[in-house]
Each structure stands twice: as structure tokens, then as C-alpha cells.
Write a protein that holds these residues in place. Structure first.
Motif, PDB file in Angstrom:
ATOM      1  N   ASN A  16      -6.831 106.734  56.154  1.00 50.00           N
ATOM      2  CA  ASN A  16      -6.468 105.298  56.819  1.00 50.00           C
ATOM      3  C   ASN A  16      -5.303 105.273  57.507  1.00 50.00           C
ATOM      4  O   ASN A  16      -5.035 104.570  58.382  1.00 50.00           O
ATOM      5  CB  ASN A  16      -6.490 104.226  55.551  1.00 50.00           C
ATOM      6  N   SER A  61      -4.666 104.159  61.303  1.00 52.11           N
ATOM      7  CA  SER A  61      -3.957 103.027  61.787  1.00 52.11           C
ATOM      8  C   SER A  61      -2.806 103.301  62.668  1.00 52.11           C
ATOM      9  O   SER A  61      -3.027 102.761  63.668  1.00 52.11           O
ATOM     10  CB  SER A  61      -3.274 102.554  60.484  1.00 52.11           C
ATOM     11  N   GLU A  82      -1.843  95.031  55.261  1.00 52.81           N
ATOM     12  CA  GLU A  82      -2.055  96.158  56.156  1.00 52.81           C
ATOM     13  C   GLU A  82      -1.656  97.353  55.128  1.00 52.81           C
ATOM     14  O   GLU A  82      -2.439  98.204  55.262  1.00 52.81           O
ATOM     15  CB  GLU A  82      -1.086  96.208  57.395  1.00 52.81           C
TER      16      GLU A  82
END
Length: 335
Positions: A235, A239, A325
Motif C-alpha cells: 500500500n 501510495s 491515509e
């Protein structure tokens, strides 16, 4: 209570830190339907309960025989402690590690009536039920053993506190950097839309590229086999890749607009110079943001995620988008 030595007070503090950790971890784990090592510290201790127990003991010494006064004094003392602890921690770390904003009769989200009443009930329970046997056991232990135990646990507690404060500071810095980056990107996007309109360029491409998601190449079965660490690494890579793509796209558009701006007919010199200066400023901000993306270490993210795991209800009003986030970095992506 009046006759406790310093080492005995320390031992009581650590015992109640541990009891508080057991209670909070079990309660939050049931609530989240998974095990949660609850608390600010990495180890099995919750200092707010330790300090709460000590302040209750001190506050109720003059009235320990009167249950009503024990309830009132303990409730007031512990509530004041909880309030100022919450305010100070939020001031230092910019994160609210517990939040009662959704509870009835709360004050600034740091305290609420229900929890204050619970502190009062805990005061009676502690003074009349929990503390007497703990006190008896501690009094049975020789002073030299008490001193060694208190010193040993104090060293471990201090090390844990230092490490946990570093985790909290990493979270604070991570949230601040992410927020700064997100705001910078949003600002540049708006300026690009203005520039595009000025030179009669279609702004839909910017919006579509900005909102576009990176495609997922792995199947469901493969993702299910990934460990928590692998999910995080994957991830984080996605990102950072996404942010780099956005910044590169913006940079390309700025360079393209710089060229087209030269060909705009009958443009006022002052307006042209203004737009040109804004485009150059945007380029400078993009380069700065690209450096930020490359410098964001996974270690800081790991520390941030670890402390958020221990505090699943933590909130950061100033950094709400960045907080989400960071939390999303260990979520298994939907396919």
C-alpha cells in the motif's frame, strides 16, 4: 496509605498501570472484534490508570471511610487528571488519543459525564475492594525487594515511554508532512485549472488524472495470502507511486502551459507575467513535494501505524485526511 514509601508508591503506580491496560485492552478488543494492545505505550501499561489510581488514593485519604465522599473526591480528581492529560497530549502530539465528542455531556471531547461517573465508581471499588489486598501483598514484600522491583520496572517503563514518545512524534511529523503535501497538490491543481481556462485548454484531463486510481494487478487469492507487513509495504508503494504520478503529470502540464502561454495573442503583459510567475512557483512546489515523497521513510509510517493500532479511536482534527491515509496503509485493498 499515609505510610507508603516512595518505592511502594511506584509499585502501586505500575500495578494499576497494568490493571488498567488489561481492562482497556479487553474492552477495546471486544469492541473491535480483534486483539488490541491498548494504550500509548508499547508495553502492557496504561499510565493514565496508574496516575488516576495514585491521585484517587491521595485525594481520598481524608475521607476513605465515607463512600459518598470517596466517590465525589475520586471522581473530581481523576476527571481533572484526564482532562489536562488529554489537553497536554493533544497540544504536544496534535492527536487526540481518546475522544468523547460523541458522548453526552462531554467537555471539549476530553472528558464526559459517563466516564467521570465511572471514575467515581472505580474510586469506591479501588478503595474498598481492589487496593486492600494489593496493599497487603506489597507490605509483605521486604523493602529491598520492593526497591529492586520498583527500580527495574522504572527502567523498563522509562525506555518504553521514550520509544512511545518517539512513535507519537513520528506520527505527528508524518501527518504534518502528508497534510502539507495534500494541500500543496490541491493548490497546484486549482492553479492549473485557472491556467488551462486562460489558454483555452480542456481542464477535464486534469480532473480525470487527479482522481484516477492505480490499477491493481494482484488477484484476490494472492492478496489474502499477504501478511500484514506485506500489505503495508504494498500500500505504501502504491501510495507513493500515485503521488509521484500526479506530481509528474502536473509538471508536464505546467511545462506545456508555459509554451502555450507564449502564443496567447493580445495578452496583457502584467497578466502574462503574473501567470508565468505562478507557473514557475508551482514547479518549485512540485520539486519540493517530490523530495518529500522520496524522503518519507517507511520506519516513520510503521511507528505511526503501530501507535494507531494501540489507539484505534485516535483522532486528529487538523490532520483528518492524513490520518485516514495512514490508517489505510494496512488495509487489505478491495478488488
Amino acid at each position: 496509605m499515609e505510610g507508603y514509601s516512595l518505592n511502594q508508591w511506584l509499585l502501586f503506580f505500575f500495578i494499576y498501570c497494568f490493571i488498567g491496560w488489561i481492562w482497556e485492552s479487553c474492552y477495546v478488543s471486544v469492541e473491535n472484534k480483534k486483539w488490541v494492545n491498548r494504550g500509548f505505550l508499547r508495553g502492557p501499561m496504561l499510565p493514565i490508570y496508574g496516575f488516576g489510581a495514585i491521585i484517587i488514593l491521595v485525594a481520598t485519604i481524608p475521607v476513605k471511610e465515607n463512600l459518598i465522599l470517596v466517590f465525589i473526591f475520586g471522581m473530581i480528581a481523576a476527571t481533572i487528571l484526564e482532562y489536562f492529560t488529554g489537553v497536554i497530549m493533544e497540544k504536544i502530539f496534535h492527536v487526540r488519543y481518546w475522544d468523547y465528542s460523541d458522548e453526552a455531556f462531554n467537555f471539549q471531547g476530553h472528558i464526559c459525564l459517563l466516564c467521570s461517573l465511572a471514575w467515581g465508581a472505580f474510586s469506591i471499588l479501588m478503595i474498598k475492594v481492589i487496593h486492600p489486598p494489593i496493599e497487603y501483598i506489597v507490605f509483605m514484600v521486604p523493602d529491598i525487594i520492593i526497591e529492586i522491583m520498583a527500580l527495574f520496572i522504572l527502567v523498563l517503563f522509562t525506555i518504553d515511554t521514550v520509544q512511545s514518545v518517539n512513535d507519537a512524534m513520528d506520527l505527528k511529523d508524518t501527518l504534518a508532512r502528508l497534510t502539507e503535501g495534500n494541500e500543496t497538490v490541491k493548490h497546484i491543481k486549482k492553479r492549473l485549472e485557472v491556467m488551462a481556462a486562460f489558454i483555452n485548454e480542456d481542464v477535464k484531463e486534469i480532473e480525470e488524472k487527479f482522481m484516477d486510481k492505480i490499477s491493481v494487478n494482484q488477484g484476490k487469492n494472492e492478496i489474502r495470502k499477504l501478511s500484514r507487513k506485506q500489505i503495508f509495504e504494498r500500500n505504501l508503494e502504491r501510495s507513493n507511486k500515485r503521488k509521484t504520478e500526479i506530481l509528474e503529470f502536473m509538471s508536464e502540464n505546467i511545462n506545456k502551459y508555459m509554451g502555450k502561454l507564449e502564443n496567447v495573442a493580445d495578452k496583457p503583459t502584467q497578466q502574462y507575467e503574473k501567470f508565468k510567475a505562478e507557473l514557475l512557483d508551482c514547479l518549485a512546489k512540485i520539486k519540493k513535494q517530490e523530495k518529500h515523497v522520496s524522503k518519507m521513510e517507511s520506519k516513520a509510517y510503521i511507528h505511526s501505524i503501530n501507535i494507531l493500532r494501540r489507539n484505534p479511536g485516535a483522532k486528529a482534527k487538523k490532520y483528518e485526511e492524513a490520518m485516514k491515509e495512514v490508517k489505510d496503509l494496512e488495509k487489505r485493498p478491495d478488488i
